[in-house]
Motif scaffolding. Sequence first.
Motif, PDB file in Angstrom:
ATOM      1  N   LEU A 253       1.328-101.679  50.258  1.00 27.91           N
ATOM      2  CA  LEU A 253       0.349-102.622  50.796  1.00 27.91           C
ATOM      3  C   LEU A 253       0.973-103.972  51.138  1.00 27.91           C
ATOM      4  O   LEU A 253       1.623-104.587  50.287  1.00 27.91           O
ATOM      5  CB  LEU A 253      -0.760-102.890  49.773  1.00 27.91           C
TER       6      LEU A 253
ATOM      7  N   ARG B 201      -1.093-106.433  51.772  1.00 29.45           N
ATOM      8  CA  ARG B 201      -2.111-107.236  51.074  1.00 29.45           C
ATOM      9  C   ARG B 201      -3.103-106.255  50.447  1.00 29.45           C
ATOM     10  O   ARG B 201      -3.125-105.078  50.787  1.00 29.45           O
ATOM     11  CB  ARG B 201      -2.827-108.177  52.041  1.00 29.45           C
ATOM     12  N   TRP B 202      -3.912-106.746  49.530  1.00 28.30           N
ATOM     13  CA  TRP B 202      -4.837-105.872  48.795  1.00 28.30           C
ATOM     14  C   TRP B 202      -5.992-105.460  49.711  1.00 28.30           C
ATOM     15  O   TRP B 202      -6.907-106.220  49.965  1.00 28.30           O
ATOM     16  CB  TRP B 202      -5.366-106.585  47.556  1.00 28.30           C
ATOM     17  N   ASP B 203      -5.934-104.231  50.215  1.00 33.97           N
ATOM     18  CA  ASP B 203      -6.903-103.755  51.193  1.00 33.97           C
ATOM     19  C   ASP B 203      -7.219-102.291  50.911  1.00 33.97           C
ATOM     20  O   ASP B 203      -6.422-101.402  51.226  1.00 33.97           O
ATOM     21  CB  ASP B 203      -6.333-103.907  52.603  1.00 33.97           C
ATOM     22  N   PRO B 204      -8.370-102.002  50.307  1.00 32.13           N
ATOM     23  CA  PRO B 204      -8.718-100.612  49.982  1.00 32.13           C
ATOM     24  C   PRO B 204      -8.759 -99.686  51.193  1.00 32.13           C
ATOM     25  O   PRO B 204      -8.592 -98.473  51.053  1.00 32.13           O
ATOM     26  CB  PRO B 204     -10.106-100.732  49.339  1.00 32.13           C
ATOM     27  N   ALA B 205      -8.966-100.231  52.398  1.00 32.02           N
ATOM     28  CA  ALA B 205      -9.072 -99.397  53.599  1.00 32.02           C
ATOM     29  C   ALA B 205      -7.725 -99.123  54.253  1.00 32.02           C
ATOM     30  O   ALA B 205      -7.667 -98.392  55.251  1.00 32.02           O
ATOM     31  CB  ALA B 205      -9.999-100.071  54.617  1.00 32.02           C
ATOM     32  N   PHE B 206      -6.646 -99.649  53.711  1.00 31.88           N
ATOM     33  CA  PHE B 206      -5.328 -99.492  54.322  1.00 31.88           C
ATOM     34  C   PHE B 206      -4.888 -98.032  54.278  1.00 31.88           C
ATOM     35  O   PHE B 206      -4.932 -97.389  53.232  1.00 31.88           O
ATOM     36  CB  PHE B 206      -4.315-100.363  53.591  1.00 31.88           C
TER      37      PHE B 206
ATOM     38  N   ARG C 169      -7.663-110.552  47.062  1.00 25.92           N
ATOM     39  CA  ARG C 169      -8.489-110.496  48.274  1.00 25.92           C
ATOM     40  C   ARG C 169      -8.714-111.890  48.869  1.00 25.92           C
ATOM     41  O   ARG C 169      -8.650-112.081  50.079  1.00 25.92           O
ATOM     42  CB  ARG C 169      -9.844-109.842  47.962  1.00 25.92           C
TER      43      ARG C 169
ATOM     44  N   GLU D  35      -7.861-108.509  41.296  1.00 25.79           N
ATOM     45  CA  GLU D  35      -8.191-107.973  42.621  1.00 25.79           C
ATOM     46  C   GLU D  35      -8.912-109.021  43.469  1.00 25.79           C
ATOM     47  O   GLU D  35      -8.618-109.181  44.667  1.00 25.79           O
ATOM     48  CB  GLU D  35      -9.064-106.727  42.481  1.00 25.79           C
TER      49      GLU D  35
ATOM     50  N   GLY E 240      -5.086-113.398  49.986  1.00 20.72           N
ATOM     51  CA  GLY E 240      -4.276-112.612  50.904  1.00 20.72           C
ATOM     52  C   GLY E 240      -2.888-112.302  50.391  1.00 20.72           C
ATOM     53  O   GLY E 240      -2.067-111.699  51.102  1.00 20.72           O
TER      54      GLY E 240
END
Length: 469
Positions: A279, A281-286, A371, A367, A374
């Motif tokens: 990642l 950046r912290w992005d669950p949809a990545f 978020r 988390e 960034g």
Amino acid sequence: MSEEPQASYRPDPAILALADWLASPVEAADFPETRLRFRNDRAAEEVGLASLGDTEWIRHFARFEPLTDNLPRPLALKYHGHQFRTYNPEIGDGRGFLFAQLRDRSGRLLDFGTKGSGTTPYSRQGDGRLTLKGAVREILATEMLEAQGVYTSRTFSVVETGEQLERGDEPSPTRSAVLTRLSNSHIRIGTFQRLMAHEEADRMAQLVQYCLDHFPGPPPPEDAPGRDEPAVQLMHQVTERMADLAASYMVAGFVHGVLNTDNMNITGESFDYGPWRWLPRWDPAFTAAYFDHGGLYAFGRQPEALHWNCGQFAVALRLMAESAPLIAALERFGPLYMAAVGRRWCWRLGVHPRGSEEDAQLVAACEKAMRETGIGPDAFFFAHRGGRDMAGEPGGELAEALAAYEPVEDRHLYWEDAVPQSLLIEEVEALWSHIDERDDWRPLMAKIDAIRRMGEALGPPPAPAGHLR
């Protein structure tokens, strides 16, 4: 501190007891060239093969001459699997095989498996080959994951093979390689699915017992229904291991990309690296895979994916056991996963865990901070190691959460570096460009050294009782 005694080579081709129906004997490709590019002497020390000279190494790990008292011929394993939730009975080892089995110094049964070693009866339309770039990417993935505490296969050897390959998803023609990985088994959930599809109950029972004998774990909880049944015992062990694997991916900020059931090892070991990413950046949809259009295996959906795969394992084991005890084992996944996230999160953050509820609150605060700012996971964990660098968070939620935690004693000089180690795609491409354009392997080797230094600083991760490390 005294060094560990050098391990001796201990062959143990246990798979031969099942090979008549589990695999097909195959031959390795005859490559036009064999240029040794990477040998993992650290792993070789653990299995008694570090004394091999380069010529011997190439004979065994490029020409695939049998190791002494080991498998007489390579075996291409048979399996089915769900690929992006669609069942496919036409899989099996299509560009790899099981080359040998042996014990490490701790007694674990390990496999030498290959990637890019030629066609097999299960190759379908593929050429059975591996690009050199794919091999380099697997070196990097396995080294970084091992350093970050993920239970992973290890890249043991990479040999460039002198063929020009055509690939639709990268500039072609491109260089070729054969890779050997050291793994804690290649028995997959898909291996069991194949036996279920063919209704081979006797062979399923043999495979279950093979797994229990060679990859032992703790017994199910005392109150677990059916806890004396072999299939139920294995279901509990696989659930425990998969929950920890899912947690380890999340804490590492890693996206595997292709979490199909044929890529799920019953030992809970991660393997088979294709379109992976870390990642930025912290992005669950990545997502990692360009072909994962629906985001099925996006970063934040990985625990769901592994839980779903455990469910398919339970379906396969219905050939041997009733549904209720298998479902009871599967229902443990969620609590086991949450406990593993808290345990691993505190480990990477450099603080002593306090308990499931407090640790969950700490994870949530971290988390949220990632978020909102960034900042990527690697930079975040490095910046706040042991609760440091909280000057900009006076009275903040993260500062409040971290203040309750006791830091671990941590004197490794890595924590004094200006920036942490990471492995974002831009650096991966830059490392490959040195090899592709100038045949310069020095930046890759330097990166491996730097990653291993980070691993030394982090130390071994906390593992559940059922772990096989």
